[in-house]
Enzyme design. Structure first.
Site, PDB file in Angstrom:
ATOM      1  CG  PHE A   1      -1.877  -1.176   1.223  1.00  6.88           C
ATOM      2  CD1 PHE A   1      -3.128  -1.061   0.617  1.00  6.88           C
ATOM      3  CD2 PHE A   1      -1.531  -2.397   1.782  1.00  6.88           C
ATOM      4  CE1 PHE A   1      -4.012  -2.138   0.584  1.00  6.88           C
ATOM      5  CE2 PHE A   1      -2.404  -3.478   1.765  1.00  6.88           C
ATOM      6  CZ  PHE A   1      -3.648  -3.347   1.166  1.00  6.88           C
TER       7      PHE A   1
ATOM      8  CB  VAL B   1       1.241   0.200   5.529  1.00 10.13           C
ATOM      9  CG1 VAL B   1       1.004   1.686   5.454  1.00 10.13           C
ATOM     10  CG2 VAL B   1      -0.072  -0.552   5.591  1.00 10.13           C
ATOM     11  CB  CYS B   2       4.914   2.858   1.902  1.00  9.09           C
ATOM     12  SG  CYS B   2       6.294   4.021   1.885  1.00  9.09           S
ATOM     13  CB  ILE B   3       7.529   3.263   7.088  1.00 14.04           C
ATOM     14  CG1 ILE B   3       7.582   3.981   8.444  1.00 14.04           C
ATOM     15  CG2 ILE B   3       8.814   3.482   6.315  1.00 14.04           C
ATOM     16  CD1 ILE B   3       8.508   3.335   9.439  1.00 14.04           C
TER      17      ILE B   3
ATOM     18  CB  ALA C   1       2.143   4.854   6.938  1.00 10.33           C
TER      19      ALA C   1
END
Lengths: 130, 116
Positions: free
Chosen positions: A39, A77-79, A82
């Protein structure tokens, strides 16, 4: 076949998250493997555990979390995406001294390397959004 | 080594464009990466950018580091450039202009294509 799925669009704002979910479910139903779901951009909102959509509407976030649980999917989820958008797991909330975490534990926070790795490992990478 | 093509088609004010550039830099650590600018993405190449007043970071300054990251193939669409009336002398970096047929070949030559 081994698929990698990438979702760029936010649930409700964009069809990408729902279409990505339906495609991933169909791929699994047909017996294929899903190497990872990544994501990125507004797609990270899919991991929001605090969404409460009206009862007569699809619960896109819950549907994703349930699919991930049922099929033991690696949902990342891409940090950077996010954190920028206020999507935090407990560890990040503690690190940045924020009062709440909102990422569903079914999703993991990780770096962009996971997107590149997925694109190299999978037979097909399918992107939803943009 | 796998060859990955990054296709940039969003205008420079968008977060997708900025995060696409982040992905390109990350990708260059793992694979042989090239980048192709299409459509509104062509505007990312303009050197006179000052997006700070609208709360946007000028990440395009980082384009000059692409060769240091091993990203040697930097391409754009010749026909689309002509359509929007931009002179390549206004670009911040050297970009190879490709005809449509060459773009098709570029897309098929790479193992993976990631669009931003």
């Amino acid at each position: 076949m081994k698929f990698a799925i990438v979702v760029y669009g936010a649930p409700y704002s964009d069809q990408a998250s729902r279409s990505g979910y339906l495609f991933t479910r169909a791929v699994l139903e047909q017996g294929h493997d899903v190497y990872r779901v990544f994501f990125y951009h507004d797609g990270v909102y899919t991991a929001n555990a605090l969404a409460v959509p009206p009862q007569d509407e699809a619960d896109i976030q819950l549907d994703w979390a349930t699919l991930g649980k049922d099929h033991d999917l690696d949902m990342v989820v891409c940090i950077a995406s996010a954190l920028r958008r206020g999507m935090l797991d407990k560890a990040e909330a503690n690190r940045y001294e924020k009062h709440a975490a909102n990422i569903n534990p079914q999703f993991t926070i990780s770096g962009l390397g996971q997107l590149i790795d997925a694109s190299l490992q999978a037979d097909k990478i399918v992107t939803f959004g943009v | 080594m796998s060859q990955v093509l990054f296709v940039m088609s969003r205008s420079p004010g968008t977060i997708n464009a900025q995060e696409g550039f982040d992905a390109l830099l990350m990708g260059s650590a793992f694979a042989q990466c090239s980048v192709l600018f299409l459509g509104d993405g062509l505007y990312q190449l303009l050197k006179e950018q000052n997006p700070e007043p609208i709360g946007s970071k000028n990440y395009t300054k980082g384009f000059s580091a692409l060769t240091d990251y091993g990203v040697t193939g930097v391409y754009c669409s010749e026909s689309q450039l002509r359509e929007i009336g931009i002179d390549s002398r206004e670009f911040s970096i050297d970009v190879q202009q490709l005809a449509d047929a060459d773009i098709n070949r570029l897309l098929t030559e790479h193992d993976t294509v990631l669009s931003f």
